[in-house]
Design an enzyme around this catalytic site. Structure first.
Site, PDB file in Angstrom:
ATOM      1  N   ARG A   5      87.526  33.196  19.281  1.00  0.00           N
ATOM      2  CA  ARG A   5      86.086  33.323  19.017  1.00  0.00           C
ATOM      3  C   ARG A   5      85.268  32.408  19.924  1.00  0.00           C
ATOM      4  O   ARG A   5      84.125  32.699  20.255  1.00  0.00           O
ATOM      5  CB  ARG A   5      85.815  33.009  17.538  1.00  0.00           C
ATOM      6  CG  ARG A   5      84.410  33.304  17.068  1.00  0.00           C
ATOM      7  CD  ARG A   5      84.354  33.443  15.562  1.00  0.00           C
ATOM      8  NE  ARG A   5      84.745  32.242  14.848  1.00  0.00           N
ATOM      9  CZ  ARG A   5      83.897  31.312  14.406  1.00  0.00           C
ATOM     10  NH1 ARG A   5      82.600  31.463  14.610  1.00  0.00           N
ATOM     11  NH2 ARG A   5      84.324  30.260  13.745  1.00  0.00           N
ATOM     12  N   TYR A   6      85.829  31.276  20.290  1.00  0.00           N
ATOM     13  CA  TYR A   6      85.175  30.337  21.203  1.00  0.00           C
ATOM     14  C   TYR A   6      85.830  30.453  22.581  1.00  0.00           C
ATOM     15  O   TYR A   6      87.027  30.709  22.685  1.00  0.00           O
ATOM     16  CB  TYR A   6      85.310  28.901  20.694  1.00  0.00           C
ATOM     17  CG  TYR A   6      84.604  28.645  19.390  1.00  0.00           C
ATOM     18  CD1 TYR A   6      83.233  28.381  19.346  1.00  0.00           C
ATOM     19  CD2 TYR A   6      85.302  28.659  18.183  1.00  0.00           C
ATOM     20  CE1 TYR A   6      82.583  28.142  18.155  1.00  0.00           C
ATOM     21  CE2 TYR A   6      84.656  28.418  16.980  1.00  0.00           C
ATOM     22  CZ  TYR A   6      83.303  28.162  16.968  1.00  0.00           C
ATOM     23  OH  TYR A   6      82.668  27.933  15.779  1.00  0.00           O
TER      24      TYR A   6
ATOM     25  N   ARG B 298      88.712  27.749  22.956  1.00  0.00           N
ATOM     26  CA  ARG B 298      89.582  27.450  21.819  1.00  0.00           C
ATOM     27  C   ARG B 298      90.027  28.742  21.148  1.00  0.00           C
ATOM     28  O   ARG B 298      89.313  29.744  21.167  1.00  0.00           O
ATOM     29  CB  ARG B 298      88.856  26.575  20.784  1.00  0.00           C
ATOM     30  CG  ARG B 298      88.399  25.247  21.344  1.00  0.00           C
ATOM     31  CD  ARG B 298      87.868  24.320  20.277  1.00  0.00           C
ATOM     32  NE  ARG B 298      86.698  24.796  19.555  1.00  0.00           N
ATOM     33  CZ  ARG B 298      85.473  24.847  20.042  1.00  0.00           C
ATOM     34  NH1 ARG B 298      85.251  24.495  21.306  1.00  0.00           N
ATOM     35  NH2 ARG B 298      84.461  25.252  19.299  1.00  0.00           N
TER      36      ARG B 298
ATOM     37  N   CYS C  25      99.872  28.981   1.260  1.00  0.00           N
ATOM     38  CA  CYS C  25      99.520  27.580   1.069  1.00  0.00           C
ATOM     39  C   CYS C  25     100.338  27.039  -0.102  1.00  0.00           C
ATOM     40  O   CYS C  25     100.902  27.808  -0.881  1.00  0.00           O
ATOM     41  CB  CYS C  25      98.030  27.416   0.754  1.00  0.00           C
ATOM     42  SG  CYS C  25      96.928  27.818   2.124  1.00  0.00           S
TER      43      CYS C  25
ATOM     44  N   CYS D 212      92.873  26.792  -2.564  1.00  0.00           N
ATOM     45  CA  CYS D 212      91.561  26.201  -2.822  1.00  0.00           C
ATOM     46  C   CYS D 212      90.565  27.313  -3.123  1.00  0.00           C
ATOM     47  O   CYS D 212      90.501  28.311  -2.392  1.00  0.00           O
ATOM     48  CB  CYS D 212      91.086  25.408  -1.607  1.00  0.00           C
ATOM     49  SG  CYS D 212      92.213  24.096  -1.070  1.00  0.00           S
TER      50      CYS D 212
ATOM     51  N   CYS E 229      88.189  28.539  -0.319  1.00  0.00           N
ATOM     52  CA  CYS E 229      88.800  29.044   0.912  1.00  0.00           C
ATOM     53  C   CYS E 229      87.880  30.040   1.626  1.00  0.00           C
ATOM     54  O   CYS E 229      87.389  30.990   1.025  1.00  0.00           O
ATOM     55  CB  CYS E 229      90.132  29.710   0.589  1.00  0.00           C
ATOM     56  SG  CYS E 229      90.976  30.369   2.046  1.00  0.00           S
TER      57      CYS E 229
ATOM     58  N   ARG F 171      88.873  31.858   4.220  1.00  0.00           N
ATOM     59  CA  ARG F 171      89.664  32.901   4.866  1.00  0.00           C
ATOM     60  C   ARG F 171      90.314  33.800   3.812  1.00  0.00           C
ATOM     61  O   ARG F 171      91.495  34.135   3.871  1.00  0.00           O
ATOM     62  CB  ARG F 171      90.698  32.256   5.795  1.00  0.00           C
ATOM     63  CG  ARG F 171      91.267  33.207   6.839  1.00  0.00           C
ATOM     64  CD  ARG F 171      92.067  32.480   7.895  1.00  0.00           C
ATOM     65  NE  ARG F 171      91.244  31.936   8.950  1.00  0.00           N
ATOM     66  CZ  ARG F 171      91.424  30.750   9.528  1.00  0.00           C
ATOM     67  NH1 ARG F 171      92.398  29.965   9.128  1.00  0.00           N
ATOM     68  NH2 ARG F 171      90.625  30.341  10.495  1.00  0.00           N
TER      69      ARG F 171
ATOM     70  N   ASP G  92      80.875  28.116   3.867  1.00  0.00           N
ATOM     71  CA  ASP G  92      80.642  29.409   4.522  1.00  0.00           C
ATOM     72  C   ASP G  92      80.207  30.461   3.497  1.00  0.00           C
ATOM     73  O   ASP G  92      80.479  30.347   2.304  1.00  0.00           O
ATOM     74  CB  ASP G  92      81.922  29.872   5.227  1.00  0.00           C
ATOM     75  CG  ASP G  92      82.301  28.965   6.377  1.00  0.00           C
ATOM     76  OD1 ASP G  92      81.401  28.554   7.123  1.00  0.00           O
ATOM     77  OD2 ASP G  92      83.504  28.650   6.520  1.00  0.00           O
TER      78      ASP G  92
ATOM     79  N   ASP H 108      79.041  26.595  10.175  1.00  0.00           N
ATOM     80  CA  ASP H 108      79.617  27.647  11.018  1.00  0.00           C
ATOM     81  C   ASP H 108      78.796  28.898  10.737  1.00  0.00           C
ATOM     82  O   ASP H 108      78.882  29.488   9.659  1.00  0.00           O
ATOM     83  CB  ASP H 108      81.089  27.866  10.660  1.00  0.00           C
ATOM     84  CG  ASP H 108      81.904  28.353  11.848  1.00  0.00           C
ATOM     85  OD1 ASP H 108      81.293  28.937  12.768  1.00  0.00           O
ATOM     86  OD2 ASP H 108      83.124  28.156  11.854  1.00  0.00           O
TER      87      ASP H 108
ATOM     88  N   LYS I  49      79.594  27.038  15.502  1.00  0.00           N
ATOM     89  CA  LYS I  49      79.251  25.807  14.797  1.00  0.00           C
ATOM     90  C   LYS I  49      78.014  25.144  15.403  1.00  0.00           C
ATOM     91  O   LYS I  49      77.900  25.049  16.633  1.00  0.00           O
ATOM     92  CB  LYS I  49      80.422  24.818  14.852  1.00  0.00           C
ATOM     93  CG  LYS I  49      81.674  25.282  14.127  1.00  0.00           C
ATOM     94  CD  LYS I  49      82.760  24.227  14.210  1.00  0.00           C
ATOM     95  CE  LYS I  49      84.021  24.660  13.479  1.00  0.00           C
ATOM     96  NZ  LYS I  49      84.691  25.800  14.152  1.00  0.00           N
TER      97      LYS I  49
END
Length: 318
Positions: free
Chosen positions: A60-61, A64, A73, A77, A80, A82, A244, A281, A288
């Site tokens: 996306r960047y 990076r 996981c 959480c 989350c 994602r 997000d 973000d 970001k």
């Protein structure tokens, strides 16, 4: 109630279980009916899917990329971001997917850093982790790899001498950086600190990414205590993330106005070493940007006018 599309699996690790009596910890791991009452946002607000090479490598960047090592996981959480991927029984990246990612990275010389994320990369077995790192390191020796994990907070017992031997033997070429997520001072247990020390002892720097969460850490006192605790344990506070716009997480998001108030109070008490960047973000893959109080008030007769963190006024010649 909704149809459940916003809901992650429920999984709380044995390490976290004794901490659930602390409301700030319980809110992060115990689901709420509000998750399925949320109609704001999407399951992919950062548009990672549209910036993916196949389904695991996100570019996306410009310089990076992120490689989704697994969807698993040790504990899920509730904040989350994602949810489109995490806990969907997609499984671990196989040999072919790892080789494909390495080939893409070789072809795109502009990529200087790769985040190994998911899910949590340390849910992989030692042998699988060794194979992953050995391929990526041999094929892409000049790329910096960020080892992104919540496991030091949720399952510190995973970080055994044999795991650290896998990390050590693959420390060739460009360095590793450890990226942790501690959201509350109570998460910095003795066991978690020891897990991070294993990386530090290998010369791997540690940076922390905190998520600003309603009812968890949405006050300056908690954030200041967290930042100072992290520094004492050789972990640099790096980001303080605005939540997000992920479906199912609205009840945990803090209004930006409140976040800016917290950031302003933190800046009065913390040094530059301890102060994380309050960051959002942006939706639709916008990237970001830093959120901060504007200390430059304007310009008068060729002189810049600033407010100090304590509310004073200072002038600086143009």
């Amino acid at each position: 109630m909704g149809d459940g599309e916003n809901t992650l699996p429920i999984l709380v690790s044995e390490h976290i279980m004794p901490l659930l009596g602390i409301d700030a910890i319980r809110r992060q791991f115990v689901p709420s009916a509000k998750e399925n009452e949320d109609t704001v946002g999407t399951l992919d607000p950062l548009e990672e899917a549209s910036n993916s090479h196949e389904k695991r490598l996100i570019h996306r960047y410009h310089n990076r990329a992120a490689f989704l090592v697994t969807d698993r996981c040790f504990a899920y959480c509730r904040h989350c971001f994602r949810r489109r991927f995490t806990g969907k029984l997609i499984g671990e990246a196989g040999e072919e997917e790892i080789q494909s990612a390495a080939a893409y990275l070789r072809e795109h010389k502009e990529i200087k850093e790769v985040l190994l994320t998911g899910g949590d990369m340390f849910t992989l077995s030692d042998s699988h982790l060794d194979r992953l790192l050995s391929i990526l390191k041999s094929e892409c020796p000049d790329i910096i790899f960020r080892l992104c994990t919540r496991a030091v907070a949720t399952c510190p017992e995973r970080f055994t001498p044999s795991l650290f031997e896998v990390i050590r033997k693959n420390q060739t070429g460009a360095p590793f950086y450890l990226m942790t997520q501690f959201n509350h001072p109570a998460e910095l247990t003795r066991e978690s600190i020891k897990a991070v020390e294993g990386f530090l002892d290998l010369g791997i720097p540690a940076f922390n990414q905190t998520v600003l969460l309603n009812g968890v850490n949405d006050n300056a006192e908690t954030q200041i205590e967290l930042a100072n605790s992290l520094l004492r344990n050789r972990i640099k506070p790096y980001y303080l993330f605005q939540g997000d716009l992920v479906k199912g997480t609205r009840h945990l998001r803090v209004p930006i106005e409140r976040g800016l108030e917290i950031e302003k109070e933190m800046r009065k008490e913390l040094s530059g070493l301890g102060m994380p960047q309050y960051t959002i973000d942006l939706p639709e893959g916008g990237g970001k940007v830093i959120l901060t109080h504007d200390y430059m008030l304007g310009k008068e007769d060729g002189t810049y006018v600033f407010s100090t963190p304590d509310g004073g006024i200072r002038h600086y010649p143009g």
